[in-house]
Write a protein that holds these residues in place. Structure first.
Motif, mmCIF file in Angstrom:
data_model
loop_
_atom_site.group_PDB
_atom_site.id
_atom_site.type_symbol
_atom_site.label_atom_id
_atom_site.label_comp_id
_atom_site.label_asym_id
_atom_site.label_seq_id
_atom_site.Cartn_x
_atom_site.Cartn_y
_atom_site.Cartn_z
ATOM 1 N N ASP A 1 13.658 7.340 -3.698
ATOM 2 C CA ASP A 1 12.419 7.145 -2.956
ATOM 3 C C ASP A 1 11.763 5.816 -3.315
ATOM 4 O OD1 ASP A 1 11.355 7.570 -5.469
ATOM 5 O OD2 ASP A 1 10.550 9.561 -5.007
ATOM 6 N N GLU A 2 10.595 5.589 -2.722
ATOM 7 C CA GLU A 2 9.869 4.331 -2.926
ATOM 8 C C GLU A 2 9.534 4.120 -4.398
ATOM 9 O OE1 GLU A 2 5.775 2.163 -1.271
ATOM 10 O OE2 GLU A 2 6.018 4.350 -1.138
ATOM 11 N N ARG A 3 9.186 5.199 -5.075
ATOM 12 C CA ARG A 3 8.829 5.087 -6.484
ATOM 13 C C ARG A 3 10.034 4.661 -7.329
ATOM 14 N NH1 ARG A 3 4.442 6.898 -8.801
ATOM 15 N NH2 ARG A 3 3.942 8.068 -6.910
ATOM 16 N N ALA A 4 11.195 5.232 -7.040
ATOM 17 C CA ALA A 4 12.394 4.858 -7.787
ATOM 18 C C ALA A 4 12.724 3.390 -7.578
ATOM 19 C CB ALA A 4 13.567 5.734 -7.348
ATOM 20 N N GLU A 5 12.591 2.914 -6.359
ATOM 21 C CA GLU A 5 12.893 1.507 -6.093
ATOM 22 C C GLU A 5 11.894 0.597 -6.793
ATOM 23 O OE1 GLU A 5 13.583 0.621 -2.025
ATOM 24 O OE2 GLU A 5 15.189 2.107 -1.831
ATOM 25 N N ALA A 6 10.653 1.040 -6.928
ATOM 26 C CA ALA A 6 9.670 0.259 -7.680
ATOM 27 C C ALA A 6 10.085 0.161 -9.142
ATOM 28 C CB ALA A 6 8.280 0.883 -7.557
ATOM 29 N N TYR A 7 10.558 1.262 -9.706
ATOM 30 C CA TYR A 7 11.020 1.238 -11.094
ATOM 31 C C TYR A 7 12.163 0.253 -11.272
ATOM 32 C CZ TYR A 7 8.193 5.070 -12.880
ATOM 33 O OH TYR A 7 7.140 5.832 -13.315
ATOM 34 N N GLU A 8 13.007 0.147 -10.286
ATOM 35 C CA GLU A 8 14.130 -0.774 -10.380
ATOM 36 C C GLU A 8 13.643 -2.232 -10.386
ATOM 37 O OE1 GLU A 8 18.550 -0.407 -8.748
ATOM 38 O OE2 GLU A 8 17.128 -0.842 -7.150
ATOM 39 N N ARG A 9 12.522 -2.501 -9.705
ATOM 40 C CA ARG A 9 11.985 -3.865 -9.667
ATOM 41 C C ARG A 9 11.256 -4.233 -10.951
ATOM 42 N NH1 ARG A 9 10.507 -2.056 -4.537
ATOM 43 N NH2 ARG A 9 8.287 -2.008 -5.073
ATOM 44 N N GLY A 10 10.806 -3.241 -11.709
ATOM 45 C CA GLY A 10 10.158 -3.555 -12.974
ATOM 46 C C GLY A 10 8.803 -2.903 -13.124
ATOM 47 N N PRO A 11 8.233 -2.935 -14.339
ATOM 48 C CA PRO A 11 6.999 -2.197 -14.623
ATOM 49 C C PRO A 11 5.796 -2.671 -13.818
ATOM 50 C CG PRO A 11 7.630 -3.599 -16.479
ATOM 51 C CD PRO A 11 8.790 -3.578 -15.543
ATOM 52 N N VAL A 12 5.715 -3.957 -13.484
ATOM 53 C CA VAL A 12 4.571 -4.427 -12.692
ATOM 54 C C VAL A 12 4.562 -3.747 -11.328
ATOM 55 C CG1 VAL A 12 3.546 -6.417 -11.548
ATOM 56 C CG2 VAL A 12 4.399 -6.635 -13.894
ATOM 57 N N ALA A 13 5.722 -3.661 -10.698
ATOM 58 C CA ALA A 13 5.823 -3.003 -9.391
ATOM 59 C C ALA A 13 5.483 -1.525 -9.502
ATOM 60 C CB ALA A 13 7.231 -3.179 -8.818
ATOM 61 N N VAL A 14 5.897 -0.888 -10.568
ATOM 62 C CA VAL A 14 5.602 0.536 -10.773
ATOM 63 C C VAL A 14 4.100 0.763 -10.899
ATOM 64 C CG1 VAL A 14 5.909 2.487 -12.327
ATOM 65 C CG2 VAL A 14 7.816 0.962 -11.893
ATOM 66 N N VAL A 15 3.468 -0.047 -11.733
ATOM 67 C CA VAL A 15 2.027 0.100 -11.962
ATOM 68 C C VAL A 15 1.258 -0.134 -10.665
ATOM 69 C CG1 VAL A 15 0.039 -0.929 -13.136
ATOM 70 C CG2 VAL A 15 2.124 -0.412 -14.418
ATOM 71 N N GLU A 16 1.632 -1.159 -9.913
ATOM 72 C CA GLU A 16 0.946 -1.442 -8.645
ATOM 73 C C GLU A 16 1.095 -0.277 -7.670
ATOM 74 O OE1 GLU A 16 2.611 -5.117 -7.352
ATOM 75 O OE2 GLU A 16 1.334 -6.345 -8.651
ATOM 76 N N LEU A 17 2.305 0.260 -7.560
ATOM 77 C CA LEU A 17 2.531 1.391 -6.664
ATOM 78 C C LEU A 17 1.731 2.605 -7.110
ATOM 79 C CD1 LEU A 17 4.030 2.813 -4.342
ATOM 80 C CD2 LEU A 17 5.880 3.303 -5.963
ATOM 81 N N GLN A 18 1.691 2.856 -8.400
ATOM 82 C CA GLN A 18 0.971 4.022 -8.908
ATOM 83 C C GLN A 18 -0.525 3.917 -8.639
ATOM 84 O OE1 GLN A 18 2.472 6.598 -9.792
ATOM 85 N NE2 GLN A 18 1.020 7.875 -10.903
ATOM 86 N N TRP A 19 -1.075 2.725 -8.799
ATOM 87 C CA TRP A 19 -2.503 2.549 -8.505
ATOM 88 C C TRP A 19 -2.777 2.712 -7.014
ATOM 89 C CZ3 TRP A 19 -6.698 2.935 -11.195
ATOM 90 C CH2 TRP A 19 -6.680 2.702 -12.573
ATOM 91 N N ARG A 20 -1.890 2.215 -6.154
ATOM 92 C CA ARG A 20 -2.076 2.416 -4.717
ATOM 93 C C ARG A 20 -2.090 3.904 -4.380
ATOM 94 N NH1 ARG A 20 1.594 -1.906 -4.170
ATOM 95 N NH2 ARG A 20 3.297 -0.513 -3.536
ATOM 96 N N SER A 21 -1.169 4.632 -4.985
ATOM 97 C CA SER A 21 -1.091 6.073 -4.746
ATOM 98 C C SER A 21 -2.344 6.784 -5.249
ATOM 99 C CB SER A 21 0.153 6.655 -5.424
ATOM 100 O OG SER A 21 1.333 6.082 -4.920
#
Length: 242
Positions: free
Chosen positions: A114-134
């Motif tokens: 899913d979108e979250r998994a792909e964010a993890y693959e891009r790195g922690p900055v992408a994960v944190v940004e996605l989590q805050w959006r959610s």
């Protein structure tokens, strides 16, 4: 194990043995490791990429189905199921070699991420940004609890908190310095309930460190509780970060 559904496993003696035999027949380089529920019904396929855990494999009970799950740094990145054990072998090889999630899905359509998994693959900055959006979207969808929305927006406005991984537990915000579970909780903030104070805690639902009248004051207090020199969240878990 139902031998009618899994005659190949019954003949080999276990899922682990069947995987090894099939991999040898396909000429695949595969290292089978113990699974979570014993060798008859589960197994793992080791990965050469250090961050990736062994691909977890287990059998279905009511129909012929091999479920797989790939985790890395405390996060499930890919999952899927197939009736074909050869698909599992191919997935294990591809996962173990470090193939990207997009490449895995293209190579083996039964796999899903899913979108979250792909964010993890891009790195922690992408994960944190996605989590805050959610989290901000979740707050916006809870108009009957404006105190929670005020807390989320106040925390997001503070750079040091915005750089941490945010999650919620019973409306309490947790801030972690790592993006995988188990989290490294640095501070937590509970919203105001029924006109009561906002509360700053060390961990969600732990002892109260301090109270504040407004969300902004609670956020300011929470920042004072962060360790000196704490930077943005990193990949990994509380047990293994980096």
């Amino acid at each position: 194990m139902n031998s009618d559904l899994y005659p190949d496993l019954a003949s080999a003696g276990s899922l682990a043995a069947a995987l090894e035999q099939l991999a040898a027949g396909l000429g695949a380089d595969l290292a089978v490791v113990p699974g979570d529920w014993g060798p008859l019904v589960s197994a793992g396929i080791a990965a050469s990429v250090p961050e990736r855990m062994p691909l977890s494999v287990h059998i279905g009970a009511d129909s012929r189905r091999f479920g797989v799950s790939g985790r890395s740094q405390g996060v499930e990145l890919i999952t899927g199921s197939t009736p074909d054990l050869a698909d599992v072998v191919r997935a294990g090889v591809a996962w173990g070699r470090g193939m990207s999630l997009r490449e895995l899905r293209a190579e083996l359509p039964f796999l899903y991420s899913d979108e979250r998994a792909e964010a993890y693959e891009r790195g922690p900055v992408a994960v944190v940004e996605l989590q805050w959006r959610s989290m901000r979207r979740e707050a916006a969808e809870a108009p009957d609890f404006p105190e929670f929305g005020a807390l989320v927006e106040a925390a997001y406005a503070e750079r040091r908190l915005r750089e941490l991984y945010v999650f919620s537990s019973h409306w309490t915000l947790g801030l972690s310095s790592c993006t995988g579970f188990p989290f490294q909780n640095e501070v937590a903030i509970a919203p105001s309930y029924g006109g009561g104070p906002y509360r700053v805690l060390k961990h969600p639902h732990s002892d109260v460190l301090g109270e504040a009248v407004t969300a902004e004051e609670a956020v300011a207090l929470a920042v004072t509780r962060l360790p000196a020199g704490l930077g943005p969240a990193v990949a990994g878990t509380a047990e293994r970060r980096g």
